[in-house]
Structures are given as C-alpha cells and as structure tokens.
Design a protein around this motif. Structure first.
Motif, PDB file in Angstrom:
ATOM      1  N   THR A   2       0.841  -1.189   0.000  1.00 51.54           N
ATOM      2  CA  THR A   2       0.000   0.000   0.000  1.00 51.54           C
ATOM      3  C   THR A   2       0.871   1.231   0.000  1.00 51.54           C
ATOM      4  N   TYR A  22      -3.622  -1.328  -3.709  1.00 50.35           N
ATOM      5  CA  TYR A  22      -3.451  -1.710  -5.099  1.00 50.35           C
ATOM      6  C   TYR A  22      -4.029  -3.102  -5.322  1.00 50.35           C
ATOM      7  N   SER A  24      -3.071  -6.337  -7.417  1.00 47.76           N
ATOM      8  CA  SER A  24      -1.805  -6.800  -7.975  1.00 47.76           C
ATOM      9  C   SER A  24      -2.005  -7.689  -9.192  1.00 47.76           C
ATOM     10  N   ASN A  59      -5.094   2.194  -9.641  1.00 44.02           N
ATOM     11  CA  ASN A  59      -4.687   1.477  -8.426  1.00 44.02           C
ATOM     12  C   ASN A  59      -4.213   0.054  -8.687  1.00 44.02           C
ATOM     13  N   ASN A  61      -0.983  -2.593  -9.063  1.00 44.42           N
ATOM     14  CA  ASN A  61       0.421  -2.866  -8.770  1.00 44.42           C
ATOM     15  C   ASN A  61       0.857  -3.920  -9.779  1.00 44.42           C
ATOM     16  N   CYS A  85      -1.036   4.107 -10.280  1.00 40.88           N
ATOM     17  CA  CYS A  85      -0.549   2.731 -10.359  1.00 40.88           C
ATOM     18  C   CYS A  85       0.934   2.669  -9.997  1.00 40.88           C
ATOM     19  N   ASN A 110       1.326   8.079 -11.370  1.00 48.91           N
ATOM     20  CA  ASN A 110       1.869   6.720 -11.304  1.00 48.91           C
ATOM     21  C   ASN A 110       3.304   6.742 -10.802  1.00 48.91           C
TER      22      ASN A 110
END
Length: 186
Positions: A2, A22, A24, A59, A61, A85, A110
């Motif tokens: 996070t 995020y 993933s 958001n 990852n 991101c 980002n």
C-alpha cells in the motif's frame, strides 16, 4: 503493498503514507481497441473509451521480472487514463511500459520504477499521449535511455525524475523536470 501518489501544494507528486490499496497483477497486455473493451469489462474499469468517458485503469500494482514489458498497450485509438498505479520491474532488461501505435493515453500519478530496466518506450506511430505528475525512478540501468519517445507529439510534464542533470529548480516551481537520459529521436 500500500502506498499512493498525491500532489503537494505546487502540484508535484509526493510519496505519502498509505493512501489506497493496489490490486496486484504480474503484467498487463492490451492488444487493440476491442481487447481494451473486453478487459475493461472483465476487470471493472470504468469508461467506454470515448473522449468524454475514457477507460480508467487505476490502483494497479504491476510488479515482476520483465524479459518483455510489464505493461504493453498496442494498436489502440480509444481514450484511456492510467492513474495511481505502481509499475515496478524487479529486473530483466526490457522496458517497463511499451506503447506501440497508441493514441490518447493519459498517465497521471503513477510510480514507474525499474531495477536494471529502462522505463518507457513509445514508438513513432504513438501520438497524443501524456505523462503528467508521475514519478520515474531507475536503478542500475547500464546503458541506453530510461525513456525512449520516438515522436515529439507525446508530452511529459510535471513529472519527478530520480535522474536529473542538476538539482537546480530553474523556474522555482518546485519541479525538477530537467531530465537526464531521455531520448526523443524526432
């Protein structure tokens, strides 16, 4: 993991304590406009790809080893935004993000990082893409550009770079945009 990218009082991206979570993924590949629409439906990305209602990827990852790019978009003319991101290479040598024949992309807030990997490649047929208020950080790139933009109609503004030619803020706006190791062959 996070973390979050927020803007300070002058609009610079600033890493702050945890702000949002995020989702993933190990990589993301969008092949064309219809694939973009299908993935937007599959992953619940808002928007319809129009100028007034762009797709929004937010958001994520995207972290992994990259013998190929971690995030590739190609053959796309729809409008889209990539926001907040984390796109992070753990090594591998390929560009972290590749745009091939892409129009109307907007990347904001980002965090692009790479260990031994250059960050962004934009081919000569990609136009009208904007990178604004992002953090670009590269470690251990031995040669070649960190950002390769082969068309001057793509824009990089108000980004933070860990590779600056100097740490002098010429216009005193708090933003160090004198980029080191960026190539534009146009």
């Amino acid at each position: 993991h996070t973390t979050g990218v927020k803007r300070d009082e002058v609009g610079c991206p600033a890493m702050l304590p945890p702000v949002f979570r995020y989702s993933s993924v190990s990589s993301l590949y969008i092949h064309n406009d219809s694939d973009f629409a299908a993935q937007a439906t599959q992953y619940g990305w808002p928007g319809n790809g129009s100028q007034s209602n762009p797709y929004i990827i937010k958001n994520l990852n995207i972290t992994g080893y990259n013998s190929a790019a971690l995030f590739t978009i190609e053959n796309v003319s729809v409008y889209f935004r990539v926001e907040d991101c984390l796109i992070h290479s753990l090594g591998g040598g390929s560009f972290v993000v590749r745009l091939l024949r892409v129009q109307h992309g907007y990347f904001e807030g980002n965090n692009f990082t790479g260990i031994g990997s250059p960050l962004v490649y934009i081919d000569a047929l990609s136009v009208n893409n904007t990178f604004r208020y992002n953090i670009f950080e590269v470690n251990q790139v031995s040669s070649g550009p960190n950002i390769y933009c082969n068309n001057a109609s793509n824009t990089f503004t108000y980004n933070w770079w860990n590779d600056c030619e100097s740490l002098v803020d010429i216009d005193q706006d708090g933003i160090y945009n004198e980029v080191y190791n960026i190539t534009n062959s146009s």
